[in-house]
Design a protein around this motif. Structure first.
Motif, PDB file in Angstrom:
ATOM      1  N   LEU A  35       0.857  -1.188   0.000  1.00  0.00           N
ATOM      2  CA  LEU A  35       0.000   0.000   0.000  1.00  0.00           C
ATOM      3  C   LEU A  35       0.888   1.230   0.000  1.00  0.00           C
ATOM      4  N   LEU A  36       0.699   2.097  -1.006  1.00  0.00           N
ATOM      5  CA  LEU A  36       1.478   3.320  -1.130  1.00  0.00           C
ATOM      6  C   LEU A  36       0.583   4.523  -0.900  1.00  0.00           C
ATOM      7  N   ASP A  37       1.127   5.559  -0.262  1.00  0.00           N
ATOM      8  CA  ASP A  37       0.366   6.795  -0.103  1.00  0.00           C
ATOM      9  C   ASP A  37       0.562   7.674  -1.334  1.00  0.00           C
ATOM     10  N   GLY A  38       0.079   8.898  -1.305  1.00  0.00           N
ATOM     11  CA  GLY A  38       0.173   9.811  -2.433  1.00  0.00           C
ATOM     12  C   GLY A  38       1.587  10.181  -2.825  1.00  0.00           C
ATOM     13  N   LYS A  39       2.523  10.003  -1.912  1.00  0.00           N
ATOM     14  CA  LYS A  39       3.931  10.314  -2.190  1.00  0.00           C
ATOM     15  C   LYS A  39       4.733   9.049  -2.484  1.00  0.00           C
TER      16      LYS A  39
END
Length: 87
Positions: A35-39
């Motif tokens: 899971l990756l965030d917006g950055k």
């Protein structure tokens, strides 16, 4: 004998990106989901897609910064999760 991948070898990767999950993305690797965030900073590593979607649903609700009673929270959580899963 050394363990791991040979020098220069990379993992096969695909990306799941959908406006319903924004700003999160899920990176699909050979043996896990990331899971990756917006950055593009990893927020967790999961063995199943369902677990990654559950985490996205919890994060989306947490980012709303609202006060819920238990039934409202469960209802909102299920709505968000079902929207993501039923695309």
């Amino acid at each position: 004998m050394r363990k791991g991948r040979q020098k220069g070898q990379t993992k096969a990767k695909s990306v799941i990106s959908d406006p319903l999950m924004a700003p999160y993305k899920i990176l699909v690797e050979e043996d896990q989901y990331v899971l990756l965030d917006g950055k593009d900073i990893p927020q967790g590593y999961y063995s199943s897609l369902d677990s990654a979607i559950n985490k996205v649903s919890r994060n989306i609700i947490a980012n709303k910064k609202l006060t819920y009673d238990l039934s409202e929270y469960v209802k909102d959580y299920n709505v968000i999760k079902n929207q993501i899963q039923n695309v």
